[in-house]
Write an enzyme that holds these catalytic residues in place. Structure first.
Site, PDB file in Angstrom:
ATOM      1  N   ASN A  13       7.863  10.276   8.992  1.00  0.00           N
ATOM      2  CA  ASN A  13       8.842   9.285   8.538  1.00  0.00           C
ATOM      3  C   ASN A  13       9.547   8.618   9.711  1.00  0.00           C
ATOM      4  O   ASN A  13       9.812   7.407   9.694  1.00  0.00           O
ATOM      5  CB  ASN A  13       9.883   9.942   7.637  1.00  0.00           C
ATOM      6  CG  ASN A  13       9.356  10.267   6.255  1.00  0.00           C
ATOM      7  OD1 ASN A  13       8.253   9.886   5.891  1.00  0.00           O
ATOM      8  ND2 ASN A  13      10.141  10.997   5.488  1.00  0.00           N
ATOM      9  N   ARG A  65      -1.360  -0.139  -3.787  1.00  0.00           N
ATOM     10  CA  ARG A  65      -2.027   0.934  -3.048  1.00  0.00           C
ATOM     11  C   ARG A  65      -2.908   1.676  -4.038  1.00  0.00           C
ATOM     12  O   ARG A  65      -2.419   2.211  -5.025  1.00  0.00           O
ATOM     13  CB  ARG A  65      -1.015   1.908  -2.437  1.00  0.00           C
ATOM     14  CG  ARG A  65      -0.008   1.270  -1.490  1.00  0.00           C
ATOM     15  CD  ARG A  65       0.843   2.354  -0.813  1.00  0.00           C
ATOM     16  NE  ARG A  65       2.053   1.818  -0.250  1.00  0.00           N
ATOM     17  CZ  ARG A  65       2.133   1.211   0.941  1.00  0.00           C
ATOM     18  NH1 ARG A  65       1.045   1.063   1.661  1.00  0.00           N
ATOM     19  NH2 ARG A  65       3.284   0.752   1.384  1.00  0.00           N
ATOM     20  N   ARG A 118       2.080  -2.458   3.285  1.00  0.00           N
ATOM     21  CA  ARG A 118       2.220  -1.961   4.652  1.00  0.00           C
ATOM     22  C   ARG A 118       1.372  -0.717   4.907  1.00  0.00           C
ATOM     23  O   ARG A 118       1.422   0.250   4.164  1.00  0.00           O
ATOM     24  CB  ARG A 118       3.684  -1.675   4.947  1.00  0.00           C
ATOM     25  CG  ARG A 118       3.964  -1.339   6.397  1.00  0.00           C
ATOM     26  CD  ARG A 118       5.445  -1.181   6.626  1.00  0.00           C
ATOM     27  NE  ARG A 118       6.158  -2.432   6.427  1.00  0.00           N
ATOM     28  CZ  ARG A 118       7.279  -2.546   5.725  1.00  0.00           C
ATOM     29  NH1 ARG A 118       7.799  -1.496   5.134  1.00  0.00           N
ATOM     30  NH2 ARG A 118       7.876  -3.714   5.613  1.00  0.00           N
ATOM     31  N   HIS A 144       4.364  -6.450  -6.010  1.00  0.00           N
ATOM     32  CA  HIS A 144       4.620  -5.011  -6.031  1.00  0.00           C
ATOM     33  C   HIS A 144       4.640  -4.460  -7.457  1.00  0.00           C
ATOM     34  O   HIS A 144       4.717  -3.251  -7.665  1.00  0.00           O
ATOM     35  CB  HIS A 144       5.959  -4.737  -5.326  1.00  0.00           C
ATOM     36  CG  HIS A 144       6.227  -3.307  -5.029  1.00  0.00           C
ATOM     37  ND1 HIS A 144       7.211  -2.580  -5.680  1.00  0.00           N
ATOM     38  CD2 HIS A 144       5.648  -2.451  -4.151  1.00  0.00           C
ATOM     39  CE1 HIS A 144       7.243  -1.352  -5.211  1.00  0.00           C
ATOM     40  NE2 HIS A 144       6.298  -1.234  -4.292  1.00  0.00           N
ATOM     41  N   TYR A 170       4.096  12.209  -6.446  1.00  0.00           N
ATOM     42  CA  TYR A 170       5.297  11.406  -6.659  1.00  0.00           C
ATOM     43  C   TYR A 170       5.733  11.514  -8.116  1.00  0.00           C
ATOM     44  O   TYR A 170       4.907  11.602  -9.026  1.00  0.00           O
ATOM     45  CB  TYR A 170       5.032   9.928  -6.364  1.00  0.00           C
ATOM     46  CG  TYR A 170       4.713   9.562  -4.941  1.00  0.00           C
ATOM     47  CD1 TYR A 170       4.520  10.523  -3.952  1.00  0.00           C
ATOM     48  CD2 TYR A 170       4.567   8.230  -4.579  1.00  0.00           C
ATOM     49  CE1 TYR A 170       4.210  10.163  -2.652  1.00  0.00           C
ATOM     50  CE2 TYR A 170       4.261   7.857  -3.278  1.00  0.00           C
ATOM     51  CZ  TYR A 170       4.074   8.835  -2.320  1.00  0.00           C
ATOM     52  OH  TYR A 170       3.770   8.480  -1.044  1.00  0.00           O
ATOM     53  N   ARG A 177      17.272   8.211  -3.689  1.00  0.00           N
ATOM     54  CA  ARG A 177      16.580   9.146  -2.808  1.00  0.00           C
ATOM     55  C   ARG A 177      16.848   8.877  -1.328  1.00  0.00           C
ATOM     56  O   ARG A 177      17.143   9.777  -0.564  1.00  0.00           O
ATOM     57  CB  ARG A 177      15.069   9.064  -3.058  1.00  0.00           C
ATOM     58  CG  ARG A 177      14.262  10.081  -2.258  1.00  0.00           C
ATOM     59  CD  ARG A 177      12.786   9.737  -2.276  1.00  0.00           C
ATOM     60  NE  ARG A 177      12.453   8.663  -1.367  1.00  0.00           N
ATOM     61  CZ  ARG A 177      11.456   7.801  -1.551  1.00  0.00           C
ATOM     62  NH1 ARG A 177      10.730   7.868  -2.637  1.00  0.00           N
ATOM     63  NH2 ARG A 177      11.206   6.854  -0.661  1.00  0.00           N
ATOM     64  N   HIS A 198      10.330   9.073  -6.984  1.00  0.00           N
ATOM     65  CA  HIS A 198       9.835   7.709  -6.839  1.00  0.00           C
ATOM     66  C   HIS A 198      10.125   6.813  -8.039  1.00  0.00           C
ATOM     67  O   HIS A 198      10.034   5.590  -7.937  1.00  0.00           O
ATOM     68  CB  HIS A 198       8.317   7.747  -6.580  1.00  0.00           C
ATOM     69  CG  HIS A 198       7.738   6.476  -6.068  1.00  0.00           C
ATOM     70  ND1 HIS A 198       6.967   5.647  -6.837  1.00  0.00           N
ATOM     71  CD2 HIS A 198       7.815   5.887  -4.851  1.00  0.00           C
ATOM     72  CE1 HIS A 198       6.589   4.603  -6.117  1.00  0.00           C
ATOM     73  NE2 HIS A 198       7.085   4.719  -4.911  1.00  0.00           N
TER      74      HIS A 198
END
Length: 698
Positions: free
Chosen positions: A62, A388, A418, A448, A481, A577, A605
């Site tokens: 991270n 993704r 990304r 998205h 997630y 989060r 998530h």
């Protein structure tokens, strides 16, 4: 009163006191602090040992991404002289504070590795051996391994006028070597660079017959440093110091100026690993002159260097997690709940909406829905967004099969996801080769939203089946997630999704949707409208409450609206989060707002917004966090849960359950720090995720 809060109170002379910078935390610093909460999991003896190792590595990974994206973007903003954000901090000030806070995090990470996790692993028979602990037999084997497996692929470079400093790839392992003496050409020693190709394993497991332990490992960096003298025969190695440089990885493609975004991205990806440097990690004992030389070479300031007490690529020890098959050192396995007895997903959904709560509910119903759609002769069209999807995605294979079966298949592939840009370019090529119509979304707005639309002929009518989610169409993350997915045949929702797909693939005008909220058009306004409604209820003396769960929060208008709601008496609970720039608990401003963060086995998530609405709750799940980019610069959706029983499930499982967590929760203080929540008095210990595992997975 705390001095840090004095600037947060409204100024009577300010035309809008809720714009006071003191009421806003900095997003980057807040995001950085999230990794301390992740690291706390690695330090927790109640967490299984190999999972603690994993949390440590996640905190390191991270931090890498933070520097690649957040710090890189800040340096760019500094160069452009951009104005401060809502917090009033200039980019240069934020970068300085990032260095100080990141240095604390790095120190804590290596203390955790050296003093806590590594010794505990050693005691459990999982040994990561340093150079100072190798015995003679291990040393002989490692030297032979170096000569046979490592040395043939190395290309050491002595620095001189004919050999300038080489290009250093982003996050690659390197050794700077100090040499003394002369080589075969009579050249005097100095500095040399040894780059470790990415083809080499960063963790090496020694055979049990050699080392005596079943799980004995060494870092490649230790092997390189120990035997680097063999690369420079006839010269004396006076020092060898590992280093790693992190570079800005944010791709900047001016979409308005390119004819083909796919081709432009391919060109950008070629040079991504060599963009501007933002951080230098160097061995702790490296002499200052060498550090200065490296900083000059990478054009970095002094506050970009981090001295490391251990391997510079500590996150690579994550390989040990997969190499060691010790179930007792990991979280216990669980069985995901399967959708029972379903032969036809269309029949199932036709009789009522289906709500999936991942990872507790299996992702297989979504895969099965697409598979059946690909094979069903009554299905005419399939439309889907992919942000993704993961390697070897079964969804992609079913979409390809659907196109081969004569369905009209349209896929909106977001090329700018990304770190998945290259994978998505390959995915787009694969789909296009199969005859799928591939759309790259809208120039300037990342797509998205998570949407799937199936058009099926049923008798004389066409019926739409829709899946909407808070997370990606990715089988792997669906096991790691927490996310919600809704499968519905509701006509209004189906028509809304149909209109959005038309808008994405064509040049449609702004839409009037019946059920869905959509960024960048109605989601932001819809959230503000509902916050304002709760504010009016409170001012009218009615019960008023907002509960929302998301990954991050920084949109100033939403925050100001929440402040106004708090001032009116609305009770607000936010489960955020990661980064949160809202300052809770400020008297007279946000004393009715509470913010908590949950860090547990699974990555939190899902995004859920709940508004009390005077006894008639309004509940949305969404792909969007309350961030500026999501609400104003992306294509996102917020979808209502219309079935009262399913809405109650979302409330019970994702909101009230998480508000009751007193084992994995952290509460945000008014000064920006977080306190870990602990069970009070006679309160029963409660873990939200463990409760769901027990309830749903049994």
């Amino acid at each position: 009163m705390n001095a840090a809060l004095s600037n947060a109170l409204p100024d009577a002379h300010d035309t809008d006191p809720l714009r006071d910078p003191g009421l806003y935390f900095n997003r980057e610093l807040s995001q950085l602090d999230f990794n301390f909460r992740v690291l706390a999991q690695a330090q927790d003896p109640q967490v299984p040992l190999l999972e603690r190792l994993k949390y440590l590595c996640i905190s390191c990974t991270n931090l890498d991404e933070f520097f690649e994206i957040r710090a890189g973007t800040l340096r760019h903003a500094q160069d452009l002289g951009l104005a401060p954000g809502a917090d009033g901090l200039a980019p240069a000030t934020v970068l300085s504070r990032i260095h100080d806070r990141a240095a604390e995090l790095v120190k804590s990470q290596y203390e955790c590795w050296n003093d806590v996790v590594r010794p505990a692993l050693f005691d459990a028979g999982v040994r990561v051996l340093g150079r100072d602990s190798w015995n003679a037999r291990q040393t002989r084997w490692l030297r032979a391994y170096f000569r046979d497996e490592i040395m043939p692929v190395l290309s050491p470079l002595g620095l001189d006028p004919a050999h300038p400093f080489p290009k250093i790839l982003n996050k690659s392992l390197n050794i700077v070597v100090v040499l003394e003496g002369k080589d075969a050409f009579g050249r005097a020693g100095g500095l040399a660079i040894v780059r470790a190709p990415r083809s080499l394993p960063r963790i090496i497991q020694m055979p049990e017959s050699v080392s005596g332990g079943k799980h004995d490992f060494v870092f490649l960096s230790s092997v390189l440093s120990s035997f680097v003298d063999e690369l420079f025969p006839g010269m004396e190695v006076k020092g060898a110091y590992q280093f790693r440089v992190t570079r800005n990885s944010e791709l900047l493609v001016d979409e308005e100026e390119v004819d083909n975004i796919a081709l432009a991205l391919r060109d950008e990806l070629v040079g991504r690993g060599y963009l501007r440097a933002v951080r230098l990690e160097i061995a702790e004992q490296c002499p200052k002159p060498i550090v200065r030389s490296l900083l000059e070479n990478f054009d970095l300031p002094e506050n970009a260097v981090y001295r490391i007490n251990g391997p510079v690529n500590l996150n690579r020890v994550i390989q040990v997690y997969d190499l060691v098959q010790r179930p007792e050192l990991k979280f216990p396995p669980y069985q995901q709940r399967q959708l029972p007895g379903v032969e036809s997903m269309f029949d199932k959904v036709g009789h009522g909406d289906v709500l999936l709560h991942h990872p507790f509910d299996a992702f297989s119903p979504v895969l099965e829905l697409i598979r059946q759609a690909a094979e069903d002769p009554n299905v005419l069209a399939i439309k889907q967004t992919l942000y993704r999807a993961g390697k070897d995605s079964p969804i992609v294979e079913q979409l390809v099969q659907a196109a081969r079966n004569g369905k009209d298949v349209t896929v909106v592939v977001e090329l700018r996801a990304r770190f998945d840009e290259e994978a998505n370019l390959g995915l787009a090529d694969r789909l296009q080769e199969a005859g799928v119509q591939v759309v790259y979304g809208v120039v300037g707005y990342k797509t998205h939203a998570k949407m799937l639309l199936i058009v099926r002929r049923e008798g004389r009518k066409l019926r739409r089946y829709v899946h909407l989610g808070t997370g990606n169409y990715h089988s792997g993350t669906a096991r790691a997630y927490t996310d919600f997915g809704l499968i519905t045949a509701d006509a209004d929702i189906g028509n809304d999704v149909h209109l959005i797909f038309q808008q994405l693939s064509g040049l449609a005008p702004s839409l009037k949707l019946k059920r869905l909220l959509q960024s960048p058009f109605t989601l932001h306004a819809g959230v503000l409208k509902r916050i304002d409604r709760e504010t009016k209820h409170a001012r009218a003396g009615k019960p008023a409450r907002i509960v929302a769960k998301m990954n991050a929060l920084n949109e100033p208008q939403v925050i100001r609206a929440l402040y106004q709601a708090s001032q009116a008496g609305v009770q607000i609970d936010l489960i955020v989060r990661g980064a949160c720039t809202l300052r809770p608990g400020v008297p007279g401003v946000s004393d009715n707002i509470r913010v908590r963060s949950i860090v547990g086995r699974f990555l939190e998530h899902h995004r859920v917004y709940w508004f009390g609405n005077d006894g008639e709750p309004d509940l949305f799940c969404s792909s969007a966090d309350w961030l500026e980019r999501n609400l104003l610069r992306r294509v996102e959706t917020g979808f209502p849960i219309l079935d009262p029983a399913l809405a109650e499930r979302v409330w019970d499982e994702a909101l009230s359950n998480y508000l009751a967590d007193n084992l994995n929760a952290w509460e945000l203080r008014a000064d920006g720090g977080y306190d870990r929540v602990v069970p009070q008095d006679d309160a029963m210990p409660h873990s939200a995720q463990a409760t769901l595992l027990a309830k749903i997975c049994g």
